[in-house]
Design a protein around this motif. Sequence first.
Motif, mmCIF file in Angstrom:
data_model
loop_
_atom_site.group_PDB
_atom_site.id
_atom_site.type_symbol
_atom_site.label_atom_id
_atom_site.label_comp_id
_atom_site.label_asym_id
_atom_site.label_seq_id
_atom_site.Cartn_x
_atom_site.Cartn_y
_atom_site.Cartn_z
ATOM 1 N N SER A 36 -7.130 57.370 39.716
ATOM 2 C CA SER A 36 -5.604 57.738 38.901
ATOM 3 C C SER A 36 -4.404 56.858 39.138
ATOM 4 O O SER A 36 -3.818 57.376 38.735
ATOM 5 C CB SER A 36 -5.074 59.525 39.784
ATOM 6 O OG SER A 36 -5.148 59.690 40.595
ATOM 7 N N ILE A 37 -4.569 55.766 39.856
ATOM 8 C CA ILE A 37 -2.739 55.584 40.906
ATOM 9 C C ILE A 37 -3.870 53.865 40.569
ATOM 10 O O ILE A 37 -4.686 53.602 41.414
ATOM 11 C CB ILE A 37 -3.234 55.667 41.551
ATOM 12 C CG1 ILE A 37 -1.696 54.986 42.410
ATOM 13 C CG2 ILE A 37 -4.301 55.608 42.901
ATOM 14 C CD1 ILE A 37 -0.943 55.983 43.608
ATOM 15 N N TYR A 38 -3.126 53.348 40.237
ATOM 16 C CA TYR A 38 -3.326 51.443 39.905
ATOM 17 C C TYR A 38 -2.422 50.637 40.624
ATOM 18 O O TYR A 38 -1.171 51.258 41.019
ATOM 19 C CB TYR A 38 -4.028 51.061 38.354
ATOM 20 C CG TYR A 38 -4.970 51.150 37.841
ATOM 21 C CD1 TYR A 38 -6.403 50.473 37.786
ATOM 22 C CD2 TYR A 38 -5.066 52.952 37.573
ATOM 23 C CE1 TYR A 38 -7.130 50.990 37.605
ATOM 24 C CE2 TYR A 38 -5.606 53.196 36.754
ATOM 25 C CZ TYR A 38 -7.454 52.786 36.621
ATOM 26 O OH TYR A 38 -8.371 53.230 36.796
ATOM 27 N N LEU A 59 -4.421 60.836 33.271
ATOM 28 C CA LEU A 59 -2.740 60.115 33.623
ATOM 29 C C LEU A 59 -2.934 58.885 34.777
ATOM 30 O O LEU A 59 -4.069 59.202 35.544
ATOM 31 C CB LEU A 59 -1.627 61.236 34.513
ATOM 32 C CG LEU A 59 -0.360 61.110 34.397
ATOM 33 C CD1 LEU A 59 0.723 60.475 33.320
ATOM 34 C CD2 LEU A 59 0.208 62.259 35.063
ATOM 35 N N TYR A 60 -2.492 57.476 34.203
ATOM 36 C CA TYR A 60 -2.403 56.905 34.933
ATOM 37 C C TYR A 60 -0.617 56.108 36.090
ATOM 38 O O TYR A 60 -0.295 56.661 35.137
ATOM 39 C CB TYR A 60 -3.049 55.480 34.261
ATOM 40 C CG TYR A 60 -5.074 55.712 34.362
ATOM 41 C CD1 TYR A 60 -4.831 56.661 35.090
ATOM 42 C CD2 TYR A 60 -4.967 54.508 33.273
ATOM 43 C CE1 TYR A 60 -6.466 56.731 34.716
ATOM 44 C CE2 TYR A 60 -6.093 54.534 33.187
ATOM 45 C CZ TYR A 60 -7.228 55.434 33.922
ATOM 46 O OH TYR A 60 -8.624 55.698 33.588
ATOM 47 N N ASP A 79 -2.739 69.475 33.503
ATOM 48 C CA ASP A 79 -2.214 70.197 32.340
ATOM 49 C C ASP A 79 -3.056 69.122 31.089
ATOM 50 O O ASP A 79 -3.386 69.111 29.882
ATOM 51 C CB ASP A 79 -1.358 70.475 32.418
ATOM 52 C CG ASP A 79 -0.790 70.554 30.397
ATOM 53 O OD1 ASP A 79 -0.756 72.223 30.764
ATOM 54 O OD2 ASP A 79 0.317 70.428 29.966
ATOM 55 N N LEU A 80 -2.869 67.985 31.572
ATOM 56 C CA LEU A 80 -3.122 66.748 30.621
ATOM 57 C C LEU A 80 -4.573 66.395 30.424
ATOM 58 O O LEU A 80 -5.389 66.273 29.522
ATOM 59 C CB LEU A 80 -2.287 65.560 31.039
ATOM 60 C CG LEU A 80 -0.573 65.205 30.502
ATOM 61 C CD1 LEU A 80 -0.387 63.998 30.922
ATOM 62 C CD2 LEU A 80 -0.185 65.601 29.303
ATOM 63 N N LYS A 81 -4.974 66.481 31.177
ATOM 64 C CA LYS A 81 -6.565 66.341 31.916
ATOM 65 C C LYS A 81 -7.471 67.752 30.846
ATOM 66 O O LYS A 81 -8.133 67.566 29.805
ATOM 67 C CB LYS A 81 -6.943 67.050 32.688
ATOM 68 C CG LYS A 81 -8.493 66.049 33.461
ATOM 69 C CD LYS A 81 -8.659 65.119 33.215
ATOM 70 C CE LYS A 81 -10.027 65.220 33.648
ATOM 71 N NZ LYS A 81 -11.025 62.914 33.251
ATOM 72 N N LYS A 82 -6.642 69.008 31.092
ATOM 73 C CA LYS A 82 -7.374 69.469 29.899
ATOM 74 C C LYS A 82 -7.015 69.721 28.516
ATOM 75 O O LYS A 82 -7.948 70.294 27.090
ATOM 76 C CB LYS A 82 -6.246 71.420 30.382
ATOM 77 C CG LYS A 82 -6.931 72.213 31.568
ATOM 78 C CD LYS A 82 -5.943 72.881 31.466
ATOM 79 C CE LYS A 82 -6.011 73.322 33.004
ATOM 80 N NZ LYS A 82 -5.381 74.934 33.594
ATOM 81 N N LEU A 131 3.728 66.316 39.694
ATOM 82 C CA LEU A 131 3.247 65.114 38.771
ATOM 83 C C LEU A 131 1.957 65.279 38.653
ATOM 84 O O LEU A 131 0.902 65.230 37.864
ATOM 85 C CB LEU A 131 2.762 64.022 39.868
ATOM 86 C CG LEU A 131 4.129 62.502 39.449
ATOM 87 C CD1 LEU A 131 4.105 61.719 40.831
ATOM 88 C CD2 LEU A 131 4.103 62.152 37.843
ATOM 89 N N ILE A 132 1.254 66.335 40.059
ATOM 90 C CA ILE A 132 -0.507 67.401 40.242
ATOM 91 C C ILE A 132 -0.225 67.967 39.011
ATOM 92 O O ILE A 132 -1.106 68.035 38.245
ATOM 93 C CB ILE A 132 -0.306 67.909 41.083
ATOM 94 C CG1 ILE A 132 -0.636 66.770 42.639
ATOM 95 C CG2 ILE A 132 -1.873 68.590 41.375
ATOM 96 C CD1 ILE A 132 -0.764 67.648 43.880
#
Length: 690
Positions: free
Chosen positions: A661-663, A635-636, A627-630, A621-622
């Motif tokens: 990042s978490i809800y 990602l939530y 990778d998605l941040k780049k 997940l990290i």
Amino acid sequence: MTDRNEEKDNDQEDELLSSALENTPRNVQLQSFLNRYETRQPKLLFTDHFQQHVKRRCSSMSFLYCLNALLDMIPIVRCLKEYNIRKNLFGDLIAGFTVSIMHIPQGMAYGVLATLPSIHGLYVSFFPVIIYMIFGTCPHLSIGSFAVVSLMTAQAIENVIQLPMNGMRNNQTSFSFSTESDLLMTDERINLATTLALLVGVVQLSLSFLRLGFLTVYLTEPFISGFTTGAAMHVFTSQIPLLFGIRTPRGIGKILKLPRFYVKIFHLLYHEINWMSTAIGLVSIVVLYVAKSLNDRYKSTIRIVLPSELILMIMWTIVSYFTKLHQKYSVPVVGEIKRGLPTPTIPSFESFNQLIISAVVIAAVSLSISISLAKMFSRKHNYKVSSNQELFAYGMANVISSFFQCYPSACPLGRSVVQEGSGGKTMLTGGFSSIILGTVIIALAPLLRSVPMTCLSAIIIVNLKGFFLQSRDFLFYFRINSFECILWTMTFMTVLLFDVDIGLYVGISTSFIINTVRTQKPRFVTLGQIEKTEIYEDIHRFPLAHEYPRVKILRFNESLYACNAPFFKRKLYEFIDIQFTQSPLISYGTEKTNINLSIYKFVVLECSPFNYIDTVGVKLLIEIYKDLKKRGIQLYLSECRSEVRHTLDEMQFYDKTDSGSIYVTTHGAVMAAKYHLDNETTNNDQRSQV
């Protein structure tokens, strides 16, 4: 009015968006929620947990507590204390009588199937029933001799001594053992059978003491159905020589066992068939089949089941005795039967190493079938069955019975259904059945020495009807679930083409592989919001569920751990339209350009199906988050269980990602994403105007 309603809807949406904005950071969105509502327990070491457990146990310890705990292991005490004579006695008496007259012919037949003298089948129908009555919890189970377990016992004995019993291999047409070598061979088989029963009981007791009754759930119904259906074919095949009065072929290996057996049988039928034995067997099969069909048809109106097997056996015994079928027509008969109960003897441990694997296999099969039946009856009649107590009862029944020349016992479906349908209410049904069985063993057993073996063979064959009908399960599983169909087919075919023990190993292995594949490749679904609710469901199953532009809401229907982590990553990137494809070494002009850009700006992963997550899952997940941040994608995570949050905390997930990042809920995460998108659009519009 329409304008006012639209204004109200816009105001409500603005309020939701503003609340989402206020609660966007994790230290407000999740942490404040946990601080307000969650009670955190201090983290204790293993020694602290152990001390607390011992302290709780010791604080409740008293003489009455210990006495009640001991009495709970003997359920017959509670049964006697709460017994309602007016309500239960008549039903228990009728059921006990009905089942006992089924035990007599079936016990003798299954004793022969186990390659032992028929009296030992009656022992198995007597001693285990008494022990289970004391320790068991299911009043509708009829423990005793069982065709599949009898066949597996015979195979276990054959694997040790590698010599057939003279009464089955020679042209000898009686099951009486007159020569000294025959008696020695019989004694050896009895010793092996009793040792096997002891080992089976020890395995079952060990599972009970270790509280491992839950392991039986892994022996699933498709596996049991395929296994018992294939084993029924072996039982049927083993009765063909007795049915036609010929020798049993020997020296057949386990590979393609049944086809090779039938080749030899056809050869023997041509040269050695006994027509009188064949006629008796075929007539018995027709009579039993018709009688059982009538019983099944009218069982709702007639409370007492017609004892067709016992009547048939008595009839052929009288005919055989007065017409001297054995002397005149060489019809195999049971022969001399010992009168009375056996004296207690300690089982031999000489063949312990050779029998232990067979004992584990037989214990697994008998447990899976017996506990499945017990749970079926408990659901139907609304009473509680404890798997661990049942394990204890089966283990005690086999261990104690092994001292009385018994081989392993189990609970067949047919006899248990009769016990339930006859009106049995409590565990005392087994006691009334044992009284009748004990009377037969002590006083009447020698009168059955003239029973034709082909009659017992017919009883076994007709009682296999239910197993043969299980072949319809293939079509059922084929329509319902392909994995269960594969499990049924693999188990059935390996039992049919090889042997019972090989089929068991293959079936268990197939079940393990299928369960592993299921967890490695679970479903990944896209979620959408049901209109005017905070509920998110699969967009393919709920047409009214809608997605938000540039927001992808996903749910992974399994826990995330090392085995399915690669599948999780690959499918997640596929759902957000990021493809990792290598360009060809030699360009040919028609290939597509690699697509590594996604139209989505936010990915919400609903984690409610995550029962747990391991270290590999957290690291993945990290990695995905960074990778998605780049790529400009946020990602939530939402709806994480406390166990999952604990692992994330221990792995410092929040320190390695952004705080927001978490809800707590999926709806909160979606509203936050929608707010950021709307805010970004507004800023872009303002810049363009400037």
